[in-house]
Write a protein that holds these residues in place. Structure first.
Motif, PDB file in Angstrom:
ATOM      1  N   PHE B 263      66.388  -2.066  49.058  1.00  0.00           N
ATOM      2  CA  PHE B 263      67.119  -1.770  47.974  1.00  0.00           C
ATOM      3  C   PHE B 263      66.270  -2.101  46.558  1.00  0.00           C
ATOM      4  N   SER B 264      66.530  -1.139  45.703  1.00  0.00           N
ATOM      5  CA  SER B 264      65.934  -1.132  44.658  1.00  0.00           C
ATOM      6  C   SER B 264      66.634  -0.798  43.258  1.00  0.00           C
ATOM      7  N   PHE B 265      66.172  -1.563  41.951  1.00  0.00           N
ATOM      8  CA  PHE B 265      66.910  -1.371  40.755  1.00  0.00           C
ATOM      9  C   PHE B 265      65.898  -1.442  39.657  1.00  0.00           C
ATOM     10  N   TRP B 266      66.379  -0.863  38.599  1.00  0.00           N
ATOM     11  CA  TRP B 266      65.615  -0.675  37.238  1.00  0.00           C
ATOM     12  C   TRP B 266      66.048  -2.010  36.473  1.00  0.00           C
ATOM     13  N   ARG B 268      64.669  -3.748  32.876  1.00  0.00           N
ATOM     14  CA  ARG B 268      63.672  -3.768  31.727  1.00  0.00           C
ATOM     15  C   ARG B 268      62.120  -3.244  31.876  1.00  0.00           C
ATOM     16  N   SER B 269      62.299  -2.119  32.162  1.00  0.00           N
ATOM     17  CA  SER B 269      61.073  -1.284  32.394  1.00  0.00           C
ATOM     18  C   SER B 269      60.253  -1.559  33.550  1.00  0.00           C
ATOM     19  N   ARG B 270      60.724  -2.467  34.405  1.00  0.00           N
ATOM     20  CA  ARG B 270      60.349  -2.657  35.802  1.00  0.00           C
ATOM     21  C   ARG B 270      61.191  -2.091  37.063  1.00  0.00           C
ATOM     22  N   LEU B 271      60.629  -1.677  38.019  1.00  0.00           N
ATOM     23  CA  LEU B 271      61.769  -1.286  39.009  1.00  0.00           C
ATOM     24  C   LEU B 271      61.482  -2.489  40.323  1.00  0.00           C
ATOM     25  N   ILE B 272      62.563  -3.055  40.490  1.00  0.00           N
ATOM     26  CA  ILE B 272      62.216  -4.242  41.455  1.00  0.00           C
ATOM     27  C   ILE B 272      62.819  -3.808  42.649  1.00  0.00           C
ATOM     28  N   VAL B 273      61.822  -3.798  43.618  1.00  0.00           N
ATOM     29  CA  VAL B 273      62.136  -3.566  45.107  1.00  0.00           C
ATOM     30  C   VAL B 273      62.162  -4.714  46.240  1.00  0.00           C
ATOM     31  N   LEU B 274      63.047  -4.299  47.098  1.00  0.00           N
ATOM     32  CA  LEU B 274      63.202  -5.534  48.167  1.00  0.00           C
ATOM     33  C   LEU B 274      63.164  -4.866  49.574  1.00  0.00           C
ATOM     34  N   GLY B 275      62.489  -5.565  50.521  1.00  0.00           N
ATOM     35  CA  GLY B 275      62.424  -5.187  51.888  1.00  0.00           C
ATOM     36  C   GLY B 275      61.457  -6.273  52.362  1.00  0.00           C
ATOM     37  N   LEU B 276      61.687  -6.118  53.897  1.00  0.00           N
ATOM     38  CA  LEU B 276      60.996  -7.182  54.554  1.00  0.00           C
ATOM     39  C   LEU B 276      60.748  -8.544  54.047  1.00  0.00           C
ATOM     40  N   GLY B 277      62.070  -8.978  53.494  1.00  0.00           N
ATOM     41  CA  GLY B 277      62.246 -10.201  53.021  1.00  0.00           C
ATOM     42  C   GLY B 277      61.374 -10.685  51.939  1.00  0.00           C
ATOM     43  N   THR B 278      60.879  -9.784  51.068  1.00  0.00           N
ATOM     44  CA  THR B 278      59.991  -9.872  49.996  1.00  0.00           C
ATOM     45  C   THR B 278      60.606  -9.317  48.742  1.00  0.00           C
ATOM     46  N   ILE B 279      60.381  -9.586  47.566  1.00  0.00           N
ATOM     47  CA  ILE B 279      61.015  -9.017  46.267  1.00  0.00           C
ATOM     48  C   ILE B 279      59.712  -8.857  45.554  1.00  0.00           C
ATOM     49  N   ARG B 308      72.173  -8.644  55.937  1.00  0.00           N
ATOM     50  CA  ARG B 308      71.583  -7.429  55.208  1.00  0.00           C
ATOM     51  C   ARG B 308      71.823  -7.297  53.799  1.00  0.00           C
ATOM     52  N   ILE B 309      70.555  -6.787  53.151  1.00  0.00           N
ATOM     53  CA  ILE B 309      70.826  -6.961  51.605  1.00  0.00           C
ATOM     54  C   ILE B 309      71.687  -5.904  51.390  1.00  0.00           C
ATOM     55  N   VAL B 310      72.851  -6.045  50.440  1.00  0.00           N
ATOM     56  CA  VAL B 310      73.889  -5.204  49.780  1.00  0.00           C
ATOM     57  C   VAL B 310      73.548  -4.788  48.447  1.00  0.00           C
ATOM     58  N   SER B 311      72.937  -5.837  47.435  1.00  0.00           N
ATOM     59  CA  SER B 311      72.549  -5.252  46.343  1.00  0.00           C
ATOM     60  C   SER B 311      72.046  -6.413  45.669  1.00  0.00           C
ATOM     61  N   ALA B 312      71.461  -6.151  44.495  1.00  0.00           N
ATOM     62  CA  ALA B 312      70.501  -7.350  43.768  1.00  0.00           C
ATOM     63  C   ALA B 312      70.687  -7.146  42.415  1.00  0.00           C
ATOM     64  N   SER B 313      70.439  -8.206  41.529  1.00  0.00           N
ATOM     65  CA  SER B 313      70.431  -7.919  40.325  1.00  0.00           C
ATOM     66  C   SER B 313      69.971  -9.207  39.737  1.00  0.00           C
ATOM     67  N   THR B 314      69.842  -9.348  38.152  1.00  0.00           N
ATOM     68  CA  THR B 314      68.983 -10.498  37.536  1.00  0.00           C
ATOM     69  C   THR B 314      70.023 -11.263  36.646  1.00  0.00           C
ATOM     70  N   ALA B 315      69.960 -12.474  36.750  1.00  0.00           N
ATOM     71  CA  ALA B 315      70.671 -13.396  35.791  1.00  0.00           C
ATOM     72  C   ALA B 315      69.772 -14.247  35.407  1.00  0.00           C
ATOM     73  N   GLY B 316      69.883 -14.500  33.850  1.00  0.00           N
ATOM     74  CA  GLY B 316      68.953 -15.319  33.387  1.00  0.00           C
ATOM     75  C   GLY B 316      67.378 -15.028  33.666  1.00  0.00           C
ATOM     76  N   ARG B 317      66.557 -15.796  34.169  1.00  0.00           N
ATOM     77  CA  ARG B 317      65.358 -15.570  34.644  1.00  0.00           C
ATOM     78  C   ARG B 317      65.311 -15.676  36.354  1.00  0.00           C
TER      79      ARG B 317
END
Lengths: 143, 380
Positions: B263-266, B268-279, B308-317
């Protein structure tokens, strides 16, 4: 209707009846021979596969695509990765046995391919197979 | 780190979006249901007087915005309060005042709900439609205007643009959607396939699959003090290791992750990627129509308890992960498992002033409103 399967080189074959075409529980969707293929869970043996297929065939669980979709009441898991739905592609030839495999909208690159269309999910809901919550999860690609 | 939660228990809520002073819900009966946040706070004050001020502040008043004196006092004393009060609370969804709107829904299913610039967008199996008059009760049937006539799986927004993800029918960008700029509204088919997209930092990041990321560089113009995306074009993300985010990860010694992004998401000008148990986050520098990959940074790890990872996002920090089994919140090495069970939708509100800590997630038991507090964060 419970059918008796016979072991073949490719898998367990359930012969055609008046009501239902032949179904082959393929080895490559059961064992580690091809790790790229989704596999049926140990809790869903070939007889279970055939029952899901028969149900899909009898009820014509189809959307606009050339396949049947399988589901067990309450979205019971049927695949080794927790998959709860199954796909049975239309055979290439009329005389071919059907086969199928568990699928999930979470499978890499298959988000929409492995998601049944909403009209079919609505039929499952109306039939009492799934709840509103489960229907929403299927429609949102969470299953 | 601790999770504070309020469950709006029961009720036919399928999805929810917190916007301004209201909680806008979609029900299983295909109606729009609206609660006032103030009514939810009052219900909590009546049912859990010892905990309500702290929980209401955490959920609904980032940086103290709109808070009461009592709520600010509870937040200031949270260190002591967290040890002594219950922070997992519930109120009955049917017992809090609400109104419902009939929109004459004719599709089979709602796929996504989004509110932007006071307009409600409904993504369904028949298309994307928009409704402006959802904030006030009415007995009339309000029919939304059709904006995209193709099954729409996700809607997102930013820089005056609505991004409608139509799966194999592509990414449709609704430009000048609110008529804020000279010229007509127009729709641009920006990519051939899309399951989800994000808009921000002069960029539209389109996801053809859950893990992939396609960058569309945008031209941004300023009108009346606000910024609007007026045009996009596909661009490569270049870097030291070659083109693409995967190359950047491989060059930074994360080749295995590069081949297994779930899973990945954009953000604040960074792409956050998730896989193999790491972010990991991958910095992407925006320079007119070029996008250049910068450093990568490890943000945290997650274990198998999520499913399994369905989605991800950020809240606060923090980073919020939705798995097939549960939710999880990660902040550096701290991890909080949130035992909601599987959910239908999970949302955070990073662009909001008041709800930066808020996570909303619909589980089988109802609508969960969550906030994570951390001693290290201060107030956000």
């Amino acid at each position: 209707m419970t059918r008796t399967g016979a072991a073949t080189e490719a898998g367990v074959l359930f012969p055609a009846t008046e009501a239902c075409p032949a179904y082959l529980s393929r080895n490559d969707h059961r064992h580690f021979a091809n790790p790229a293929r989704n596999r049926w869970a140990a809790s869903c043996q070939p007889l279970c596969e055939d029952e899901i297929f028969q149900d899909a065939h009898e009820n014509a669980w189809r959307d606009s695509r050339p396949q049947l979709w399988g589901v067990r009441p309450g979205l019971t898991e049927v695949g080794t990765e927790g998959e709860c739905l199954a796909k049975f592609p239309d055979p290439q030839n009329d005389f071919d046995a059907w086969h199928g495999y568990p699928i999930s909208a979470l499978d890499e690159g298959r988000a929409k391919e492995h998601q049944p269309e909403a009209a079919l999910v609505a039929r499952w809901l109306a039939a009492g197979l799934i709840s509103d919550f489960e229907a929403a999860r299927i429609n949102r690609g969470r299953i | 780190m601790k999770a504070l939660s309020l469950l709006l228990r029961g009720g036919p809520i399928e999805d929810a979006f917190v916007y301004r002073t209201q909680l806008v819900c979609w029900t299983y009966e295909h109606r729009v249901r609206v609660y006032e946040i103030a009514d939810i706070e009052r219900a909590l004050e009546q049912s859990s007087p010892r905990s309500a001020d702290l929980v209401n502040y955490a959920l609904f008043h980032s940086g103290g915005r709109g808070s009461t004196y009592e709520q600010r006092g509870a937040w200031a004393a949270q260190g002591d309060l967290l040890e002594s009060v219950d922070t997992t609370l519930a109120v009955e969804a049917e017992a809090v005042p609400y109104f419902e709107i009939d929109i004459g829904f004719e599709a089979n299913a709602l796929y996504d709900l989004h509110i932007y610039n006071d307009r409600l967008f409904l993504a369904t199996d028949e298309g994307l439609s928009a409704l402006d008059e959802f904030t006030v009760a009415t007995s009339a049937v309000l029919r939304p205007r059709v904006r995209v006539k193709a099954p729409c799986y996700a809607a997102n927004s930013g820089l005056g643009v609505i991004a409608a993800s139509c799966g194999p029918l592509g990414l449709r960008l609704l430009l000048n959607e609110f008529g804020s700029q000279p010229g007509a509204m127009r729709t641009r088919r920006a990519s051939e396939e899309s399951v989800r997209a994000e808009v921000g930092h002069s960029t539209v990041v389109n996801h053809r699959t859950r893990g992939s990321a396609e960058f569309l560089a945008g031209r941004v113009e300023k009108t009346d003090g606000a910024y609007f995306l007026t045009e996009v074009r596909k661009t490569q993300v270049s870097g030291q290791g070659g083109d693409g985010v995967e190359a950047a990860l491989a060059a930074a010694d994360h080749a295995a992750l590069a081949e297994s992004i779930e899973f990945s998401f954009w953000n604040r000008s960074r792409l956050i990627v998730l896989g193999l148990g790491t972010i990991y986050s991958v910095a992407v520098k925006v320079d007119e129509f070029e996008r250049k990959v910068g450093n990568t940074r490890h943000l945290g790890s997650y274990g198998p308890g999520l499913g399994r990872i369905v989605s991800a996002s950020t809240a606060g920090r923090s980073i919020v992960l939705e798995g097939t089994k549960n939710l999880m919140v990660i902040h550096g090495r701290e991890v909080v498992q949130v035992p909601t069970g599987p959910v239908v939708s999970m949302r955070t509100y990073q662009r909001s002033y008041r709800y930066q800590r808020l996570i909303s997630a619909v589980s089988e038991g109802g609508l969960n409103l969550l906030a994570i507090t951390s001693d290290r964060e201060g107030d956000i």
